[in-house]
Scaffold this motif. Structure first.
Motif, PDB file in Angstrom:
ATOM      1  N   THR A  40       6.096  -4.822  -1.052  1.00 61.03           N
ATOM      2  CA  THR A  40       4.801  -4.609  -0.398  1.00 61.03           C
ATOM      3  C   THR A  40       4.436  -3.129  -0.385  1.00 61.03           C
ATOM      4  O   THR A  40       5.278  -2.291  -0.088  1.00 61.03           O
ATOM      5  CB  THR A  40       4.889  -5.114   1.049  1.00 61.03           C
ATOM      6  N   GLY A  41       3.201  -2.826  -0.749  1.00 58.92           N
ATOM      7  CA  GLY A  41       2.747  -1.434  -0.721  1.00 58.92           C
ATOM      8  C   GLY A  41       3.158  -0.626  -1.929  1.00 58.92           C
ATOM      9  O   GLY A  41       2.960   0.589  -1.971  1.00 58.92           O
ATOM     10  N   ALA A  42       3.703  -1.297  -2.954  1.00 52.65           N
ATOM     11  CA  ALA A  42       4.181  -0.563  -4.126  1.00 52.65           C
ATOM     12  C   ALA A  42       3.031  -0.029  -4.965  1.00 52.65           C
ATOM     13  O   ALA A  42       3.191   0.926  -5.723  1.00 52.65           O
ATOM     14  CB  ALA A  42       5.058  -1.473  -4.983  1.00 52.65           C
ATOM     15  N   GLY A  43       1.848  -0.646  -4.830  1.00 53.74           N
ATOM     16  CA  GLY A  43       0.703  -0.202  -5.627  1.00 53.74           C
ATOM     17  C   GLY A  43       0.292  -1.218  -6.682  1.00 53.74           C
ATOM     18  O   GLY A  43      -0.505  -0.900  -7.563  1.00 53.74           O
ATOM     19  N   LYS A  44       0.791  -2.429  -6.555  1.00 56.53           N
ATOM     20  CA  LYS A  44       0.489  -3.460  -7.561  1.00 56.53           C
ATOM     21  C   LYS A  44      -1.000  -3.783  -7.610  1.00 56.53           C
ATOM     22  O   LYS A  44      -1.612  -3.777  -8.678  1.00 56.53           O
ATOM     23  CB  LYS A  44       1.290  -4.741  -7.252  1.00 56.53           C
ATOM     24  N   SER A  45      -1.578  -4.056  -6.437  1.00 58.37           N
ATOM     25  CA  SER A  45      -3.009  -4.402  -6.412  1.00 58.37           C
ATOM     26  C   SER A  45      -3.860  -3.222  -6.861  1.00 58.37           C
ATOM     27  O   SER A  45      -4.871  -3.388  -7.535  1.00 58.37           O
ATOM     28  CB  SER A  45      -3.437  -4.839  -5.016  1.00 58.37           C
ATOM     29  N   THR A  46      -3.409  -2.030  -6.504  1.00 58.37           N
ATOM     30  CA  THR A  46      -4.137  -0.828  -6.911  1.00 58.37           C
ATOM     31  C   THR A  46      -4.136  -0.718  -8.437  1.00 58.37           C
ATOM     32  O   THR A  46      -5.177  -0.465  -9.053  1.00 58.37           O
ATOM     33  CB  THR A  46      -3.479   0.420  -6.299  1.00 58.37           C
ATOM     34  N   LEU A  47      -2.986  -0.945  -9.048  1.00 59.29           N
ATOM     35  CA  LEU A  47      -2.878  -0.874 -10.502  1.00 59.29           C
ATOM     36  C   LEU A  47      -3.802  -1.903 -11.158  1.00 59.29           C
ATOM     37  O   LEU A  47      -4.516  -1.607 -12.119  1.00 59.29           O
ATOM     38  CB  LEU A  47      -1.423  -1.119 -10.920  1.00 59.29           C
ATOM     39  N   SER A 191       3.363 -10.729  -8.630  1.00 53.86           N
ATOM     40  CA  SER A 191       3.948 -11.690  -7.699  1.00 53.86           C
ATOM     41  C   SER A 191       5.042 -11.057  -6.859  1.00 53.86           C
ATOM     42  O   SER A 191       5.809 -10.227  -7.317  1.00 53.86           O
ATOM     43  CB  SER A 191       4.496 -12.893  -8.461  1.00 53.86           C
ATOM     44  N   GLN A 192       5.059 -11.445  -5.609  1.00 48.15           N
ATOM     45  CA  GLN A 192       6.153 -11.050  -4.721  1.00 48.15           C
ATOM     46  C   GLN A 192       7.312 -12.016  -4.917  1.00 48.15           C
ATOM     47  O   GLN A 192       8.448 -11.718  -4.593  1.00 48.15           O
ATOM     48  CB  GLN A 192       5.737 -11.179  -3.254  1.00 48.15           C
ATOM     49  N   ASP A 193       6.924 -13.234  -5.415  1.00 51.41           N
ATOM     50  CA  ASP A 193       7.956 -14.244  -5.592  1.00 51.41           C
ATOM     51  C   ASP A 193       8.677 -13.960  -6.895  1.00 51.41           C
ATOM     52  O   ASP A 193       8.291 -14.394  -7.980  1.00 51.41           O
ATOM     53  CB  ASP A 193       7.327 -15.627  -5.618  1.00 51.41           C
TER      54      ASP A 193
HETATM   55  N1  LIG Z   1      -8.416   1.327   0.589  1.00 53.79           N
HETATM   56  C1  LIG Z   1      -7.271   1.980   0.793  1.00 53.79           C
HETATM   57  N2  LIG Z   1      -7.281   3.199   1.372  1.00 53.79           N
HETATM   58  C2  LIG Z   1      -6.131   3.877   1.569  1.00 53.79           C
HETATM   59  N3  LIG Z   1      -4.919   3.417   1.230  1.00 53.79           N
HETATM   60  C3  LIG Z   1      -4.828   2.218   0.660  1.00 53.79           C
HETATM   61  C4  LIG Z   1      -6.005   1.427   0.417  1.00 53.79           C
HETATM   62  N4  LIG Z   1      -5.611   0.277  -0.169  1.00 53.79           N
HETATM   63  C5  LIG Z   1      -4.282   0.350  -0.266  1.00 53.79           C
HETATM   64  N5  LIG Z   1      -3.801   1.497   0.208  1.00 53.79           N
HETATM   65  C6  LIG Z   1      -2.401   1.942   0.236  1.00 53.79           C
HETATM   66  O1  LIG Z   1      -1.952   2.070  -1.094  1.00 53.79           O
HETATM   67  C7  LIG Z   1      -0.635   1.562  -1.230  1.00 53.79           C
HETATM   68  C8  LIG Z   1      -0.589   0.525  -2.315  1.00 53.79           C
HETATM   69  O2  LIG Z   1      -1.390  -0.564  -1.929  1.00 53.79           O
HETATM   70  P1  LIG Z   1      -1.477  -1.893  -2.790  1.00 53.79           P
HETATM   71  O3  LIG Z   1      -2.447  -2.775  -2.122  1.00 53.79           O
HETATM   72  O4  LIG Z   1      -1.722  -1.538  -4.194  1.00 53.79           O
HETATM   73  O5  LIG Z   1       0.000  -2.478  -2.630  1.00 53.79           O
HETATM   74  P2  LIG Z   1       0.606  -3.838  -3.204  1.00 53.79           P
HETATM   75  O6  LIG Z   1       1.744  -3.486  -4.071  1.00 53.79           O
HETATM   76  O7  LIG Z   1      -0.451  -4.663  -3.792  1.00 53.79           O
HETATM   77  O8  LIG Z   1       1.159  -4.514  -1.875  1.00 53.79           O
HETATM   78  P3  LIG Z   1       1.189  -6.075  -1.459  1.00 53.79           P
HETATM   79  O9  LIG Z   1       2.291  -6.682  -2.202  1.00 53.79           O
HETATM   80  O10 LIG Z   1       1.457  -6.048  -0.005  1.00 53.79           O
HETATM   81  O11 LIG Z   1      -0.139  -6.632  -1.794  1.00 53.79           O
HETATM   82  C9  LIG Z   1      -0.250   1.021   0.138  1.00 53.79           C
HETATM   83  O12 LIG Z   1       0.618   1.955   0.747  1.00 53.79           O
HETATM   84  C10 LIG Z   1      -1.538   0.904   0.894  1.00 53.79           C
HETATM   85  O13 LIG Z   1      -1.350   1.174   2.257  1.00 53.79           O
END
Ligand SMILES: Nc1ncnc2c1ncn2[C@@H]1O[C@H](COP(=O)(O)OP(=O)(O)OP(=O)(O)O)[C@@H](O)[C@H]1O
Ligand SMILES: [Mg+2]
Lengths: 252, 253
Positions: A40-47, A191-193
């Motif tokens: 969680t929070g690794a940046g997957k959704s951001t990528l 996926s987390q799974d």
């Molecule tokens: N809009 C935003 N503004 C600031 N920080 C953000 C924002 N969205 C996400 N983050 C931060 O960026 C980091 C990566 O977020 P991201 O959503 O990419 O994680 P993730 O790997 O998809 O996690 P998860 O498995 O929980 O979905 C997290 O530490 C999150 O707190």
């Protein structure tokens, strides 16, 4: 095999200064199922959001010989379809029909073509029953499938799915897996799974704290419990949980 | 939860629904212009009757229109009373106000104004309730309304749904942690409202991304019924006939 996605030296910080991605280099091949795993929070959704230009970081992303930048936006978004983690973020029209039709209208199809395409995808995904309902009335699993349909109907070359299995029952998971396997396009799955990811992906990238730790075949990742443990993704305790039932997962 | 929204009867099937959205928009505009330009009560009665016939043909439940009429009634009377009073003030210097003249001018000013307002409300309600919102915007766009107007309306419409949805969720979350049904403290309202607002804003950011991700560029999606049919021609002639009838009657009188 040729690369459909090439990411080089991608950095991204959120406006609040949080550095979510740093130095990402990644190549994804045409037609493969590529997994992205990480805690969680690794940046997957951001990528993921960088893949069709929803977020623009520093660095370069090439999709099918096209650079992801403002001026290629339209073409890129037709090539790459994204399904968000939370289906409530994906569905916004008054009815399921309109939600699925939305992208097609934007692509310039006529009403008749839209009608045909939407009907076809609804039938294919077993959703015809929901056609005129409001997406707010659907169950979570139904919403997830509709969200997938809204993107699939646009017939993208690459589809990126953020947590497609989260919160689904096993029946629904198997349906989604079958569907993913049958798609003749490049598929990217977050996926987390980790067990599901290992079992269906051709290659997997492990992401932790915004960096890519490794990219490898699932069996290589599965065997490397050391790096998995470091990222907090060690799955072996899970296996221990069901070992008393007499299954032996290491035999085959 | 159920969203009661303006175009909730747009999926009914009637001759009014089957008209091209452009026809409906044009007719409604024309209707409004004509209705505001006539002043005699018999002429207005003819248009009111015509509007009522359209309402019945549309199969949209009458109570939906009655609700809207009720909503506008206090305003309509207030407005016409205001006009009436300014009329009195204007004329008080030159005319003595006999009972007759007051009576006459009440009929002459208030009734037509209220009728005009009612007819307009019926027509506008009929237009928006018998046309899908998207189709309506599409028609406006085709009729050369600026895209900023239609795009904004689209976004507002989308976000209202989202807002209502978040409101329901937040209320549910609140209720699940509150044993009694009533929201007891004023302070709770504050935090609930703040919660709803931030949640809607967060979600609208994602929704906007979802829209862009599916190729939304501010341009307008097409509508589902988009061809002028013989029905539109028939409607045109019917409308012309009514206008001629009204002109004929008011000329005779
Ligand atoms: N809009 C935003 N503004 C600031 N920080 C953000 C924002 N969205 C996400 N983050 C931060 O960026 C980091 C990566 O977020 P991201 O959503 O990419 O994680 P993730 O790997 O998809 O996690 P998860 O498995 O929980 O979905 C997290 O530490 C999150 O707190
Ligand atoms: Mg995520």
């Amino acid at each position: 095999m040729e690369n459909v996605i090439e990411i080089s030296n991608l950095d991204y910080s959120y406006p609040d200064g949080h550095r979510a991605l740093s130095g990402i280099n990644l190549e994804i091949k045409k037609g493969e199922i590529f997994g992205i795993i990480g805690p969680t929070g690794a940046g997957k959704s951001t990528l993921l959001q960088h893949l069709n230009g929803l977020l623009l970081g520093n660095g370069e992303i090439i999709i099918d010989n096209l650079r992801v930048e403002k001026k290629n936006e339209k073409a890129i978004r037709e090539k790459v379809g994204i399904v968000f983690q939370n289906p409530d973020d994906q569905l916004f029209c008054p009815t399921v029909f309109e939600d699925i039709a939305f992208g097609l209208y934007n692509m310039g199809f006529t009403s008749r073509e839209v009608e045909e395409k939407v009907t076809a995808i609804l039938e294919k995904m077993n959703l015809s029953r929901l056609r005129e309902l409001s997406s707010h009335h659907l169950s979570f699993g139904e919403k997830k499938r509709v969200a997938l349909a809204t993107t699939l109907v646009m017939n993208p070359q690459v589809i990126a799915l953020d947590e497609p299995f989260a919160n689904l029952d096993y029946g629904n998971i198997m349906t989604v897996i079958d569907m993913i396997r049958q798609l003749p396009i490049t598929r990217i799955i977050i996926s987390q799974d980790i067990l599901l990811a290992l079992s269906i992906c051709n290659r997997i990238a492990l992401l932790d704290k915004g960096k890519i730790i490794t990219v490898a075949q699932p069996e290589v990742i599965a065997a490397n419990t050391h790096i998995l443990k470091n990222a907090g993704l060690d799955y072996t305790p899970y296996l221990q949980l069901i070992r008393p039932w007499g299954f032996d997962f290491h035999k085959n | 939860m159920k969203h009661d929204f303006i175009d909730k009867y747009s999926t009914l099937d009637s001759s009014v629904h089957r008209l091209d959205p452009r026809t409906k928009v044009l007719f409604s505009l024309l209707f409004l212009v004509i209705v505001t330009s006539v002043a005699s009560i018999p002429s207005l009665a003819i248009y009111l009757l015509f509007a009522l016939v359209l309402v019945i043909i549309s199969k949209v439940p009458i109570h939906f229109f009655i609700e809207k009429i009720m909503l506008i009634t206090p305003l309509a009377f207030l407005f016409s009373a205001f006009i009436y009073i300014s009329y009195l003030i204007e004329h008080s210097r030159s005319f003595s106000i006999s009972m007759f003249s007051i009576h006459y001018s009440v009929l002459d000013t208030i009734v037509p104004i209220v009728m005009k307002i009612y007819i307009s409300v019926l027509i506008v309600t009929l237009l928006v309730s018998s046309t899908r919102f998207n189709d309506l915007l599409w028609a406006l766009r085709k009729l050369k309304f600026p895209s900023i107007v239609t795009t904004l309306s689209k976004l507002v419409y989308t976000y209202i749904f989202l807002f209502i949805d978040e409101m329901h969720r937040t209320m549910r979350a609140y209720r699940s942690r509150t044993p009694i049904r009533r929201i007891s403290r004023i302070k709770a309202y504050g935090s609930i409202t703040a919660g709803i607002l931030t949640r809607s804003m967060n979600r609208s950011e994602y929704i906007y991304k979802a829209m862009m991700s599916r190729g939304f560029s501010g341009e307008f999606p097409e509508c589902r019924i988009n061809r002028f049919k013989s029905l539109d021609i028939i409607a045109l002639f019917l409308f012309l006939a009514i206008i001629i009838l009204e002109k004929f009657i008011s000329w005779k009188m």
